[in-house]
Design an enzyme around this catalytic site. Sequence first.
Site, PDB file in Angstrom:
ATOM      1  N   ASP A  83      10.367  -4.781   2.742  1.00 44.52           N
ATOM      2  CA  ASP A  83      10.634  -3.836   3.829  1.00 44.52           C
ATOM      3  C   ASP A  83       9.627  -3.878   4.984  1.00 44.52           C
ATOM      4  OD1 ASP A  83       8.533  -2.845   2.411  1.00 44.52           O
ATOM      5  OD2 ASP A  83       9.361  -0.852   2.063  1.00 44.52           O
ATOM      6  N   ASP A 117       1.495   1.523  -2.424  1.00 40.51           N
ATOM      7  CA  ASP A 117       1.710   1.985  -1.058  1.00 40.51           C
ATOM      8  C   ASP A 117       1.366   3.469  -1.059  1.00 40.51           C
ATOM      9  OD1 ASP A 117       3.395   1.138   1.624  1.00 40.51           O
ATOM     10  OD2 ASP A 117       3.409   3.277   1.191  1.00 40.51           O
ATOM     11  N   ARG A 137       2.326   8.311  10.289  1.00 38.51           N
ATOM     12  CA  ARG A 137       1.005   7.940  10.808  1.00 38.51           C
ATOM     13  C   ARG A 137       1.080   7.645  12.285  1.00 38.51           C
ATOM     14  NH1 ARG A 137      -0.699   4.585   5.613  1.00 38.51           N
ATOM     15  NH2 ARG A 137      -1.188   6.491   4.472  1.00 38.51           N
ATOM     16  N   SER A 153      -3.914   3.719   4.320  1.00 39.70           N
ATOM     17  CA  SER A 153      -3.106   2.853   3.459  1.00 39.70           C
ATOM     18  C   SER A 153      -3.745   2.550   2.118  1.00 39.70           C
ATOM     19  CB  SER A 153      -2.874   1.550   4.223  1.00 39.70           C
ATOM     20  OG  SER A 153      -2.591   0.500   3.355  1.00 39.70           O
ATOM     21  N   ARG A 174      -3.622  -0.503   1.023  1.00 42.56           N
ATOM     22  CA  ARG A 174      -3.805  -1.963   1.034  1.00 42.56           C
ATOM     23  C   ARG A 174      -5.191  -2.338   0.510  1.00 42.56           C
ATOM     24  NH1 ARG A 174      -3.659  -1.435   7.534  1.00 42.56           N
ATOM     25  NH2 ARG A 174      -1.767  -0.373   6.897  1.00 42.56           N
TER      26      ARG A 174
HETATM   27  C1  MIC Z   1       1.271   2.027   5.685  1.00 45.07           C
HETATM   28  O1  MIC Z   1       2.090   2.896   5.920  1.00 45.07           O
HETATM   29  O2  MIC Z   1       0.150   1.983   6.220  1.00 45.07           O
HETATM   30  C2  MIC Z   1       1.631   0.970   4.699  1.00 45.07           C
HETATM   31  C3  MIC Z   1       1.784  -0.286   5.429  1.00 45.07           C
HETATM   32  O3  MIC Z   1       2.868   1.266   4.101  1.00 45.07           O
HETATM   33  C4  MIC Z   1       0.527   0.898   3.661  1.00 45.07           C
HETATM   34  C5  MIC Z   1       0.578  -0.214   2.750  1.00 45.07           C
HETATM   35  C6  MIC Z   1       0.140  -1.482   3.357  1.00 45.07           C
HETATM   36  O4  MIC Z   1      -0.852  -1.534   4.056  1.00 45.07           O
HETATM   37  O5  MIC Z   1       0.786  -2.478   3.053  1.00 45.07           O
HETATM   38  C7  MIC Z   1       0.307   2.146   2.848  1.00 45.07           C
HETATM   39  O6  MIC Z   1       0.525   3.208   3.348  1.00 45.07           O
HETATM   40  O7  MIC Z   1      -0.190   2.059   1.718  1.00 45.07           O
HETATM   41 FE1  SF4 Z   2       6.766   1.632   5.628  1.00 44.17          FE
HETATM   42 FE2  SF4 Z   2       4.338   2.707   5.281  1.00 44.17          FE
HETATM   43 FE3  SF4 Z   2       5.808   3.260   7.439  1.00 44.17          FE
HETATM   44 FE4  SF4 Z   2       6.535   4.171   5.121  1.00 44.17          FE
HETATM   45  S1  SF4 Z   2       4.667   4.676   6.208  1.00 44.17           S
HETATM   46  S2  SF4 Z   2       7.874   3.241   6.646  1.00 44.17           S
HETATM   47  S3  SF4 Z   2       5.990   2.519   3.752  1.00 44.17           S
HETATM   48  S4  SF4 Z   2       4.949   1.293   6.867  1.00 44.17           S
END
Ligand code: MIC
Ligand code: SF4
Length: 755
Positions: free
Chosen positions: A95, A160, A449, A644, A646
């Site tokens: 995704d 995530d 975010r 995140s 990550r």
């Molecule tokens: C995000 O919303 O920042 C992400 C991308 O979904 C991350 C995960 C990632 O960095 O791959 C998260 O929230 O954990």
């Molecule tokens: Fe994707 Fe993270 Fe955004 Fe949710 S907050 S839509 S998991 S990038």
Amino acid sequence: MTFDIDMIKKVYERYPERIAIARQITGKPLTLSEKILYTHLWEGNATQEYERGNSYVDFAPDRVAMQDATAQMALLQFMQAGKAKVAVPSTAHADHLIQARVGAEADLQEGINKNSEVFNFLSSVCDKYGIGFWKPGAGIIHQVVLENYAFPGGMMIGTDSHTVNAGGLGMVAIGVGGADAVDVMAGMAWELKMPKLIGVKLTGKMSGWTSAKDVILKVAGILTVKGGTGCIVEYFGEGAISLSATGKGTICNMGAEIGATTSTFGYDDSMRRYLASTGRQDVVDAADKIAEHLTGDAEVYANPEQYFDQVIEINLSELTPHLNGPFTPDLATPVSEFKEKAIANGWPIEVEWALIGSCTNSSYEDLSRAASIVEDAVAKGVKPKAILGINPGSEQVKFTAERDGFLNSFRKFENARIFTNACGPCIGQWDREGAEKGEKNSIIHSFNRNFAKRADGNPNTHAFVASPEMVAAIAISGRLDFNPITDTLTAENGEQIRLNEPQGFELPAKGFAVDDNGYQAPSADGSSVQVNVSPTSDRLQLLEEFPAWDGKNITGARVLIKAFGKCTTDHISMAGPWLKYRGHLDNISNNMLIGAVNAYNMETNKVKNQLDGTYGEVPAVQRAYKAAGIPSIVVGDQNYGEGSSREHAAMEPRHLGVKAVLVKSFARIHETNLKKQGMLGLTFANEADYDKIQEDDVVNFLDLDQFAPGKQLTLEFIHTDGTKDIVMANHTYNAQQIDWFKAGSALNLIKQQEN
Ligand code: MIC
Ligand code: SF4
């Protein structure tokens, strides 16, 4: 039939006994959070009471979910663990890697073409190890999980931070780094510090323009981005019951933005309706048999102050729409006060883009409510001012919304673009025309975010967060200070009109439908499936073991950077264009800390190279230290690593030779990620010591050779004028976590134990 229904039934079978024992041991009525935690102890029935905010506890989560951008690293690690199959039901979801540019079909195809190597890797690893794979276009991980896997009273982890979304169906669902997921998939216990509990009592009932999103926007304003750290937020009260399951999901989802470990709601009719509508009457039947255990005890909700560590009360009848931002999700402003505040702060009022979607707000209900605003405006002859982009949460939502005509409502809006069922702009996968010019501008979105640069890479884009219906209204007016409750719009014929309140449908009257949901089941026996990683790939790289600790104090270290102010995982390991390197540790390490502000010159990606006194980019300077065999540390401010899950944000410094991260405070997931990867994550015993650290200091650890649980570490900072400061550092490592450090990483330890 529901996926893994037998597992769900087994969980429910053990509920009555485990809860009875937990009640006995704790000697009190239980919150829902405690019920879920105590029924998921690794040890089985509880043998002791765990102290909230203090005890480390081993849990046995029911399932694991991963998304493509984190699954690559999680699965590269899992491949090293030497297991034939995952030990608990697990899924991976494609995704994050699909860019929003022109519209769903073309974008999806382009996403598949560009990322085929990674998608093929994920598909084959999943096939081999018994993991369900949701193909590109199937939807955003958390919506797909809510629609297919989440169940009241369950516990899951996911790589995530917004895994917490599943709290909308009464789970304890927690975001973790890939190394934590590896533990659970490898059949081991998963460790978490027993969370503290925040109770949020919702009274009254929402109406008009207010939506579930406003509950969490308000809570974020109250608790701030770190107020939920180490806590589970449990919502209850008549107001909670009045919310839809996906609305509850929205609230839990953005619990990540206040740093909460997770959020949850007790099992109720909204969950029954949602489960039934998504084809899971079998879960309802099973849950109904133990329904009393799937919510907090009545005594708890009657006297919350006695049982929660903190209680907040919000009256939904008085709650009004909010706009949060810019640059941080906790800067909450009720729409009625927005105009004044925007003028005072010089926020650009005009809006060129409005975006609906993300795992937070892309449900059927969300789309239907936003669509009603668009329909109304079109019917009243108002010409929309901004461009409206929409990312449906899943193929099932998209298919059903299409069938029921909502997507066509949006298409009546001449500036609407329907993007893929994917994260898209929410994670910087957005080819926004003109963003490279860096102009000061505002956007509004229903995401969670809004950190600087997140959506379009432009540091001057002021992103505001609001409910989907508010986003639609603002898209039409083209102005952030438009208050649909009080303000009018000018129609094409010059008439002043007022928009009707949003009308939506909690669930589709005709039920959900989908043609191809995008799911790929794994092979029953995957032992012959080959997983190929080309040694010359720039997208994927097999992992090498991190070296074990040499048992000595770290001496002669340099301060790579002292980060000033907010330093989120987006600052440490940026997403957007860098997502493509998520499976290649060496390549992605070239983004390490490039977004962090250097406290010594207030610039980003410009730090002093102590080897020759020149200034260079953070990754390059660190690579020079590594080549010269010089250790280094990173210094940071409050809530370091916010955002995140990550683990790249921990693996990159580890890979490039940074030894320790010393900060005022950490976000939970990032702190664990550092520990798992064999790094030292330390906090200042005295926060004011942050100011004592100078750019040219030489750093010595004085007692790392006595590293032990609960014992401070002593660091010496020698300044260029010959004076020095002794800085005491706290840490939260327990004995096992110290073993990870000693072994070089948690994974190294698993491998040692395998042999
Ligand atoms: C995000 O919303 O920042 C992400 C991308 O979904 C991350 C995960 C990632 O960095 O791959 C998260 O929230 O954990
Ligand atoms: Fe994707 Fe993270 Fe955004 Fe949710 S907050 S839509 S998991 S990038």
